[in-house]
Design a protein around this motif. Structure first.
Motif, PDB file in Angstrom:
ATOM      1  N   THR A   1      11.457  -7.709  10.990  1.00 49.26           N
ATOM      2  CA  THR A   1      11.402  -9.196  10.368  1.00 49.26           C
ATOM      3  C   THR A   1      10.096  -9.465   9.848  1.00 49.26           C
ATOM      4  N   PRO A   2       8.898  -9.022  10.508  1.00 47.62           N
ATOM      5  CA  PRO A   2       7.697  -9.489   9.938  1.00 47.62           C
ATOM      6  C   PRO A   2       7.205  -8.833   8.587  1.00 47.62           C
ATOM      7  N   ASN A   3       8.180  -7.883   8.280  1.00 46.06           N
ATOM      8  CA  ASN A   3       7.909  -7.233   7.046  1.00 46.06           C
ATOM      9  C   ASN A   3       9.164  -7.298   5.949  1.00 46.06           C
ATOM     10  N   THR A   4       9.917  -8.358   6.505  1.00 48.19           N
ATOM     11  CA  THR A   4      11.014  -8.520   5.580  1.00 48.19           C
ATOM     12  C   THR A   4      11.264  -9.886   5.009  1.00 48.19           C
ATOM     13  N   LYS A   5      11.623  -9.914   3.642  1.00 49.05           N
ATOM     14  CA  LYS A   5      12.095 -11.566   3.014  1.00 49.05           C
ATOM     15  C   LYS A   5      13.343 -11.459   2.874  1.00 49.05           C
ATOM     16  N   PHE A   6      14.161 -12.086   3.824  1.00 51.26           N
ATOM     17  CA  PHE A   6      15.441 -12.327   3.636  1.00 51.26           C
ATOM     18  C   PHE A   6      15.800 -13.513   2.775  1.00 51.26           C
ATOM     19  N   ALA A   7      16.696 -13.481   1.822  1.00 50.07           N
ATOM     20  CA  ALA A   7      17.338 -14.375   1.147  1.00 50.07           C
ATOM     21  C   ALA A   7      17.684 -15.515   1.708  1.00 50.07           C
ATOM     22  N   THR A   8      17.387 -16.724   1.288  1.00 53.69           N
ATOM     23  CA  THR A   8      17.778 -18.083   1.748  1.00 53.69           C
ATOM     24  C   THR A   8      19.431 -17.912   2.075  1.00 53.69           C
ATOM     25  N   GLY A   9      20.021 -18.389   3.023  1.00 50.98           N
ATOM     26  CA  GLY A   9      21.501 -18.478   3.254  1.00 50.98           C
ATOM     27  C   GLY A   9      21.929 -17.157   3.832  1.00 50.98           C
ATOM     28  N   LEU A  10      21.198 -16.297   3.764  1.00 50.70           N
ATOM     29  CA  LEU A  10      21.756 -14.961   4.315  1.00 50.70           C
ATOM     30  C   LEU A  10      22.431 -15.148   5.799  1.00 50.70           C
ATOM     31  N   ALA A  11      23.250 -14.971   6.053  1.00 52.80           N
ATOM     32  CA  ALA A  11      23.965 -15.351   7.429  1.00 52.80           C
ATOM     33  C   ALA A  11      23.237 -14.552   8.679  1.00 52.80           C
ATOM     34  N   ASP A  12      22.980 -14.837   9.807  1.00 49.67           N
ATOM     35  CA  ASP A  12      22.211 -14.162  10.966  1.00 49.67           C
ATOM     36  C   ASP A  12      23.098 -12.945  11.361  1.00 49.67           C
TER      37      ASP A  12
ATOM     38  N   LEU B   1      13.524   1.357  -4.587  1.00 50.03           N
ATOM     39  CA  LEU B   1      12.113   1.032  -4.110  1.00 50.03           C
ATOM     40  C   LEU B   1      11.224   0.831  -5.471  1.00 50.03           C
ATOM     41  N   VAL B   2      10.466  -0.133  -5.164  1.00 51.48           N
ATOM     42  CA  VAL B   2       9.583  -0.625  -6.036  1.00 51.48           C
ATOM     43  C   VAL B   2       8.045  -0.819  -5.739  1.00 51.48           C
ATOM     44  N   ALA B   3       7.205  -0.945  -6.917  1.00 52.30           N
ATOM     45  CA  ALA B   3       5.871  -1.241  -6.479  1.00 52.30           C
ATOM     46  C   ALA B   3       5.812  -2.429  -5.509  1.00 52.30           C
ATOM     47  N   GLY B   4       4.706  -2.516  -4.596  1.00 52.99           N
ATOM     48  CA  GLY B   4       4.517  -3.665  -3.964  1.00 52.99           C
ATOM     49  C   GLY B   4       3.873  -3.220  -2.511  1.00 52.99           C
ATOM     50  N   THR B   5       4.203  -4.303  -1.778  1.00 56.13           N
ATOM     51  CA  THR B   5       3.175  -3.974  -0.366  1.00 56.13           C
ATOM     52  C   THR B   5       3.985  -3.142   0.163  1.00 56.13           C
ATOM     53  N   SER B   6       3.363  -1.925   0.836  1.00 58.84           N
ATOM     54  CA  SER B   6       3.719  -0.780   1.272  1.00 58.84           C
ATOM     55  C   SER B   6       4.626  -1.073   2.692  1.00 58.84           C
ATOM     56  N   GLY B   7       6.004  -0.603   2.682  1.00 62.17           N
ATOM     57  CA  GLY B   7       6.950  -0.921   3.737  1.00 62.17           C
ATOM     58  C   GLY B   7       7.372  -2.380   3.859  1.00 62.17           C
ATOM     59  N   SER B   8       7.236  -3.151   2.840  1.00 66.29           N
ATOM     60  CA  SER B   8       7.765  -4.463   2.644  1.00 66.29           C
ATOM     61  C   SER B   8       9.334  -4.430   2.201  1.00 66.29           C
ATOM     62  N   LEU B   9      10.097  -5.246   2.596  1.00 73.69           N
ATOM     63  CA  LEU B   9      11.584  -5.260   2.292  1.00 73.69           C
ATOM     64  C   LEU B   9      11.935  -6.622   1.793  1.00 73.69           C
ATOM     65  N   GLU B  10      12.607  -6.523   0.686  1.00 70.38           N
ATOM     66  CA  GLU B  10      13.274  -7.877   0.152  1.00 70.38           C
ATOM     67  C   GLU B  10      14.759  -7.867   0.137  1.00 70.38           C
TER      68      GLU B  10
ATOM     69  N   ALA C   1       6.044   5.258   4.253  1.00 67.26           N
ATOM     70  CA  ALA C   1       5.877   6.584   3.894  1.00 67.26           C
ATOM     71  C   ALA C   1       5.460   6.853   2.545  1.00 67.26           C
ATOM     72  N   SER C   2       6.090   6.078   1.557  1.00 68.45           N
ATOM     73  CA  SER C   2       6.209   6.471   0.171  1.00 68.45           C
ATOM     74  C   SER C   2       5.196   5.571  -0.550  1.00 68.45           C
ATOM     75  N   GLY C   3       4.474   4.441   0.171  1.00 71.44           N
ATOM     76  CA  GLY C   3       3.536   3.482  -0.385  1.00 71.44           C
ATOM     77  C   GLY C   3       4.359   2.590  -1.342  1.00 71.44           C
ATOM     78  N   LEU C   4       5.531   2.216  -1.060  1.00 77.85           N
ATOM     79  CA  LEU C   4       6.352   1.266  -1.798  1.00 77.85           C
ATOM     80  C   LEU C   4       6.877   0.242  -1.004  1.00 77.85           C
ATOM     81  N   ALA C   5       7.507  -0.576  -1.747  1.00 78.08           N
ATOM     82  CA  ALA C   5       8.309  -1.802  -1.179  1.00 78.08           C
ATOM     83  C   ALA C   5       9.678  -1.613  -1.481  1.00 78.08           C
ATOM     84  N   ALA C   6      10.863  -2.174  -0.970  1.00 81.22           N
ATOM     85  CA  ALA C   6      12.227  -1.953  -1.238  1.00 81.22           C
ATOM     86  C   ALA C   6      12.745  -3.217  -1.654  1.00 81.22           C
ATOM     87  N   ARG C   7      13.710  -3.321  -2.461  1.00 81.28           N
ATOM     88  CA  ARG C   7      14.755  -4.318  -2.473  1.00 81.28           C
ATOM     89  C   ARG C   7      15.992  -3.814  -2.457  1.00 81.28           C
TER      90      ARG C   7
END
Length: 119
Positions: free
Chosen positions: A51-62, A107-116, A12-18
């Motif tokens: 999940t399709p909009n999220t980049k999970f850190a390698t090693g982050l437990a299920d 919240l950071v500039a990036g693909t709208s709605g993407s999460l890291e 809704a904000s047109g931003l990405a989030a970390r």
């Protein structure tokens, strides 16, 4: 769950989030239950949805991924404020006795709605 609400807020904000998974307040017993498979079906569906909009850190437990998508919430209680007001807000929430007041990311500039998600 938290990540679904965060995705909606960022979109809704047109931003990405970390966010930092370790900064998210979690009930003491939740990780143990999640690691043993004690999660509702809605939580698994929430994870699949985000999940399709999220980049999970390698090693982050299920089980940590599942906790971030937990369907057993009272609603998305996210507050976004300018960085210079962040510490003030957290202090004020703590002073008022809010059970879980924490800065979990930005919240950071990036693909709208993407999460890291970092550990």
């Amino acid at each position: 769950g938290l990540l679904g609400h965060l995705h909606n807020l960022a979109s809704a904000s047109g931003l990405a989030a970390r966010i930092r998974a370790s900064a998210v307040p979690v009930l003491d017993f939740a990780r143990g239950l999640a690691s043993q498979g004690g999660v509702p079906g809605g939580t698994k569906r929430n994870l699949a949805w985000v999940t399709p909009n999220t980049k999970f850190a390698t090693g982050l437990a299920d089980h940590d991924r599942l906790i971030l998508c937990d369907a057993q919430t009272s609603g998305g209680l996210l507050i976004a404020v300018p960085r210079e007001r962040e510490a003030e807000l957290v202090r004020d929430l703590e002073r008022r006795g809010t059970p879980a007041a924490a800065s979990i990311g930005e919240l950071v500039a990036g693909t709208s709605g993407s999460l890291e998600i970092s550990p």
